[in-house]
Design a protein around this motif. Sequence first.
Motif, PDB file in Angstrom:
ATOM      1  N   VAL A  69      32.070  21.097  38.736  1.00 37.70           N
ATOM      2  CA  VAL A  69      31.276  22.192  39.283  1.00 37.70           C
ATOM      3  C   VAL A  69      30.845  23.116  38.152  1.00 37.70           C
ATOM      4  CG1 VAL A  69      31.216  24.141  40.887  1.00 37.70           C
ATOM      5  CG2 VAL A  69      32.567  22.092  41.451  1.00 37.70           C
ATOM      6  N   LYS A  70      29.553  23.448  38.134  1.00 39.45           N
ATOM      7  CA  LYS A  70      29.019  24.383  37.150  1.00 39.45           C
ATOM      8  C   LYS A  70      28.196  25.446  37.860  1.00 39.45           C
ATOM      9  CE  LYS A  70      26.048  24.813  33.047  1.00 39.45           C
ATOM     10  NZ  LYS A  70      27.036  25.622  32.317  1.00 39.45           N
ATOM     11  N   SER A  71      28.478  26.724  37.556  1.00 40.13           N
ATOM     12  CA  SER A  71      27.726  27.836  38.128  1.00 40.13           C
ATOM     13  C   SER A  71      26.778  28.402  37.083  1.00 40.13           C
ATOM     14  CB  SER A  71      28.680  28.934  38.606  1.00 40.13           C
ATOM     15  OG  SER A  71      29.575  28.441  39.569  1.00 40.13           O
ATOM     16  N   LEU A  72      25.521  28.596  37.458  1.00 44.59           N
ATOM     17  CA  LEU A  72      24.542  29.124  36.509  1.00 44.59           C
ATOM     18  C   LEU A  72      24.740  30.610  36.255  1.00 44.59           C
ATOM     19  CD1 LEU A  72      21.280  27.281  37.638  1.00 44.59           C
ATOM     20  CD2 LEU A  72      22.933  26.646  35.866  1.00 44.59           C
ATOM     21  N   ILE A  73      25.203  31.358  37.251  1.00 42.05           N
ATOM     22  CA  ILE A  73      25.489  32.782  37.075  1.00 42.05           C
ATOM     23  C   ILE A  73      26.971  33.015  37.305  1.00 42.05           C
ATOM     24  CG2 ILE A  73      25.038  35.122  37.899  1.00 42.05           C
ATOM     25  CD1 ILE A  73      22.312  34.241  38.802  1.00 42.05           C
ATOM     26  N   SER A  74      27.664  33.429  36.253  1.00 41.13           N
ATOM     27  CA  SER A  74      29.100  33.707  36.362  1.00 41.13           C
ATOM     28  C   SER A  74      29.466  35.072  35.800  1.00 41.13           C
ATOM     29  CB  SER A  74      29.911  32.622  35.636  1.00 41.13           C
ATOM     30  OG  SER A  74      29.521  32.529  34.276  1.00 41.13           O
ATOM     31  N   ASP A  75      28.507  35.764  35.209  1.00 39.86           N
ATOM     32  CA  ASP A  75      28.737  37.093  34.653  1.00 39.86           C
ATOM     33  C   ASP A  75      28.903  38.095  35.802  1.00 39.86           C
ATOM     34  OD1 ASP A  75      28.748  39.537  33.425  1.00 39.86           O
ATOM     35  OD2 ASP A  75      26.923  39.217  32.251  1.00 39.86           O
ATOM     36  N   TYR A 258      30.219  50.575  48.440  1.00 42.29           N
ATOM     37  CA  TYR A 258      29.506  50.859  47.190  1.00 42.29           C
ATOM     38  C   TYR A 258      29.391  49.618  46.314  1.00 42.29           C
ATOM     39  CZ  TYR A 258      28.289  53.556  42.968  1.00 42.29           C
ATOM     40  OH  TYR A 258      27.657  54.077  41.865  1.00 42.29           O
ATOM     41  N   ASN A 259      28.153  49.187  46.041  1.00 42.57           N
ATOM     42  CA  ASN A 259      27.917  48.031  45.168  1.00 42.57           C
ATOM     43  C   ASN A 259      27.998  48.480  43.713  1.00 42.57           C
ATOM     44  OD1 ASN A 259      27.113  45.718  43.857  1.00 42.57           O
ATOM     45  ND2 ASN A 259      25.068  45.636  44.759  1.00 42.57           N
ATOM     46  N   ILE A 260      29.040  48.054  43.005  1.00 43.36           N
ATOM     47  CA  ILE A 260      29.250  48.515  41.630  1.00 43.36           C
ATOM     48  C   ILE A 260      28.405  47.744  40.617  1.00 43.36           C
ATOM     49  CG2 ILE A 260      31.596  49.283  42.138  1.00 43.36           C
ATOM     50  CD1 ILE A 260      32.634  46.762  40.737  1.00 43.36           C
ATOM     51  N   GLN A 261      27.697  46.709  41.060  1.00 41.98           N
ATOM     52  CA  GLN A 261      26.904  45.910  40.128  1.00 41.98           C
ATOM     53  C   GLN A 261      25.495  46.441  39.922  1.00 41.98           C
ATOM     54  OE1 GLN A 261      28.360  41.831  41.812  1.00 41.98           O
ATOM     55  NE2 GLN A 261      27.378  41.412  39.880  1.00 41.98           N
ATOM     56  N   THR A 285      30.897  43.698  45.354  1.00 44.14           N
ATOM     57  CA  THR A 285      30.068  43.081  44.318  1.00 44.14           C
ATOM     58  C   THR A 285      29.284  41.927  44.922  1.00 44.14           C
ATOM     59  OG1 THR A 285      31.888  41.613  43.661  1.00 44.14           O
ATOM     60  CG2 THR A 285      31.652  43.684  42.440  1.00 44.14           C
ATOM     61  N   GLU A 286      28.314  41.439  44.140  1.00 41.39           N
ATOM     62  CA  GLU A 286      27.491  40.309  44.589  1.00 41.39           C
ATOM     63  C   GLU A 286      27.962  38.988  44.001  1.00 41.39           C
ATOM     64  OE1 GLU A 286      23.240  40.878  44.873  1.00 41.39           O
ATOM     65  OE2 GLU A 286      23.486  42.961  44.272  1.00 41.39           O
ATOM     66  N   THR A 287      28.645  39.047  42.872  1.00 42.35           N
ATOM     67  CA  THR A 287      29.200  37.839  42.269  1.00 42.35           C
ATOM     68  C   THR A 287      30.708  37.977  42.172  1.00 42.35           C
ATOM     69  OG1 THR A 287      28.758  38.730  40.056  1.00 42.35           O
ATOM     70  CG2 THR A 287      27.130  37.207  40.981  1.00 42.35           C
ATOM     71  N   LEU A 288      31.362  36.868  41.910  1.00 42.29           N
ATOM     72  CA  LEU A 288      32.817  36.816  41.927  1.00 42.29           C
ATOM     73  C   LEU A 288      33.412  37.609  40.763  1.00 42.29           C
ATOM     74  CD1 LEU A 288      34.622  35.156  43.888  1.00 42.29           C
ATOM     75  CD2 LEU A 288      34.870  33.496  42.043  1.00 42.29           C
ATOM     76  N   PRO A 289      34.321  38.545  41.037  1.00 43.04           N
ATOM     77  CA  PRO A 289      34.994  39.252  39.943  1.00 43.04           C
ATOM     78  C   PRO A 289      35.825  38.282  39.106  1.00 43.04           C
ATOM     79  CG  PRO A 289      35.284  40.409  42.029  1.00 43.04           C
ATOM     80  CD  PRO A 289      34.713  39.060  42.355  1.00 43.04           C
ATOM     81  N   GLU A 290      35.973  38.588  37.846  1.00 45.83           N
ATOM     82  CA  GLU A 290      36.714  37.712  36.936  1.00 45.83           C
ATOM     83  C   GLU A 290      38.163  37.561  37.397  1.00 45.83           C
ATOM     84  OE1 GLU A 290      37.648  37.315  32.126  1.00 45.83           O
ATOM     85  OE2 GLU A 290      36.447  38.978  32.909  1.00 45.83           O
ATOM     86  N   GLY A 291      38.637  36.328  37.398  1.00 47.28           N
ATOM     87  CA  GLY A 291      40.031  36.057  37.716  1.00 47.28           C
ATOM     88  C   GLY A 291      40.341  35.850  39.190  1.00 47.28           C
ATOM     89  N   LEU A 292      39.320  35.931  40.049  1.00 52.93           N
ATOM     90  CA  LEU A 292      39.546  35.747  41.483  1.00 52.93           C
ATOM     91  C   LEU A 292      38.760  34.558  42.000  1.00 52.93           C
ATOM     92  CD1 LEU A 292      39.253  39.407  42.867  1.00 52.93           C
ATOM     93  CD2 LEU A 292      41.330  38.181  42.212  1.00 52.93           C
ATOM     94  N   ASP A 293      39.297  33.875  43.002  1.00 49.51           N
ATOM     95  CA  ASP A 293      38.523  32.859  43.699  1.00 49.51           C
ATOM     96  C   ASP A 293      37.924  33.495  44.955  1.00 49.51           C
ATOM     97  OD1 ASP A 293      40.406  32.749  45.854  1.00 49.51           O
ATOM     98  OD2 ASP A 293      41.592  31.262  44.788  1.00 49.51           O
ATOM     99  N   TYR A 294      37.140  32.732  45.685  1.00 57.19           N
ATOM    100  CA  TYR A 294      36.434  33.295  46.839  1.00 57.19           C
ATOM    101  C   TYR A 294      37.396  33.886  47.873  1.00 57.19           C
ATOM    102  CZ  TYR A 294      33.635  33.834  51.001  1.00 57.19           C
ATOM    103  OH  TYR A 294      33.043  34.370  52.115  1.00 57.19           O
ATOM    104  N   ILE A 295      38.443  33.146  48.216  1.00 56.34           N
ATOM    105  CA  ILE A 295      39.374  33.601  49.245  1.00 56.34           C
ATOM    106  C   ILE A 295      40.060  34.887  48.820  1.00 56.34           C
ATOM    107  CG2 ILE A 295      41.484  33.058  50.515  1.00 56.34           C
ATOM    108  CD1 ILE A 295      39.050  31.493  51.488  1.00 56.34           C
ATOM    109  N   ARG A 300      40.520  40.670  49.589  1.00 64.56           N
ATOM    110  CA  ARG A 300      40.620  42.027  49.036  1.00 64.56           C
ATOM    111  C   ARG A 300      39.549  42.939  49.612  1.00 64.56           C
ATOM    112  NH1 ARG A 300      42.217  41.928  42.591  1.00 64.56           N
ATOM    113  NH2 ARG A 300      44.049  40.579  42.760  1.00 64.56           N
ATOM    114  N   ASN A 301      38.336  42.418  49.796  1.00 68.90           N
ATOM    115  CA  ASN A 301      37.263  43.231  50.366  1.00 68.90           C
ATOM    116  C   ASN A 301      37.618  43.692  51.781  1.00 68.90           C
ATOM    117  OD1 ASN A 301      35.570  43.077  48.124  1.00 68.90           O
ATOM    118  ND2 ASN A 301      34.549  41.233  48.852  1.00 68.90           N
ATOM    119  N   ALA A 302      38.094  42.758  52.590  1.00 71.60           N
ATOM    120  CA  ALA A 302      38.457  43.092  53.970  1.00 71.60           C
ATOM    121  C   ALA A 302      39.631  44.069  54.006  1.00 71.60           C
ATOM    122  CB  ALA A 302      38.794  41.816  54.751  1.00 71.60           C
ATOM    123  N   GLU A 303      40.596  43.842  53.129  1.00 73.33           N
ATOM    124  CA  GLU A 303      41.758  44.745  53.077  1.00 73.33           C
ATOM    125  C   GLU A 303      41.358  46.133  52.594  1.00 73.33           C
ATOM    126  OE1 GLU A 303      45.363  41.514  52.210  1.00 73.33           O
ATOM    127  OE2 GLU A 303      44.399  42.564  50.534  1.00 73.33           O
TER     128      GLU A 303
END
Length: 310
Positions: A69-75, A258-261, A285-295, A300-303
Amino acid sequence: MISISNSREFPVRRPLRTAIAVIGLSAAFALTACGSSDDSSSSSKPTIVTSTNVWGSVASAIAGDNASVKSLISDPSADPHSYESTPSDAATVTDADLVVFNGGGYDEFIEKILNGKKDKPTVDAYELLPPDPSVTGQRNEHVWYDITTVDAVAHKIADELAKLDPPNARTYGDRAATFETQLYGIAQISGKIAADHPNSPVAQTEPIAHYLLVSAGVEDLTPKEFEEAIEEGNDPSANAVATTRDLLTSKKVRALVYNIQTEDKVTEDLRKVAESAGVQIVEVTETLPEGLDYIQWQTRNAEALAKALN
């Protein structure tokens, strides 16, 4: 049907999903990849390219070590709305066995690359978005906050990988079932918010977490003009700004999502107003924070939303 909230449902499509009934399992499984895996060990592995690391994480949960798997946007600071693809990106997408993207005009650069490639296997998340009675007119394109859609994406990825790699078809299906169980854990959190804090008023800087708010049964009071202007990178009208500020200063809302991106002077000022008024901030955020997977991320967002409303 498994109920997520008072207005949305989580469909069970296959018999193998009986594990869904065990709520506690949601914390027992760990997703190992967040957007990219090394395919150097076997050139015969199916290759998946995703527009962002959000969908890369979902794809990796299903692919495991059987596909790359390769993601074009990971920043974490990148804005997919304004992303300009490179010739290298185009080549990567063209060479992929499967392309997974958000759709709905969100990651338009992928759709431009795919233009004319009708034979390329793809998963368009926006096309899998179920009818939403809370939305009138154009639907919200930030579908990775919609658990039902993410579940459908995961299963379609499993189906496409099964076609590309038949010997591992059952493995992909089992991973999709496990992933659905994890999604159910997130749905339980938002469902509890809906039960404990029905119709709680909130504001947003942008309509990023729309589907999280819908599943949690809360009410977004932000003027649409304000949200749309910020999302499109425009200055909202003075009236829209004043109305949004009043929601905070008068404590008409209990939280500011609040969208921090995509911070600018307008949103930064709004955050200061909220903090001064004692209104809780829920960062998204709109993209995955570093060190976290989707779940982990969506849990964390829901909590965070639950904590803010408490």
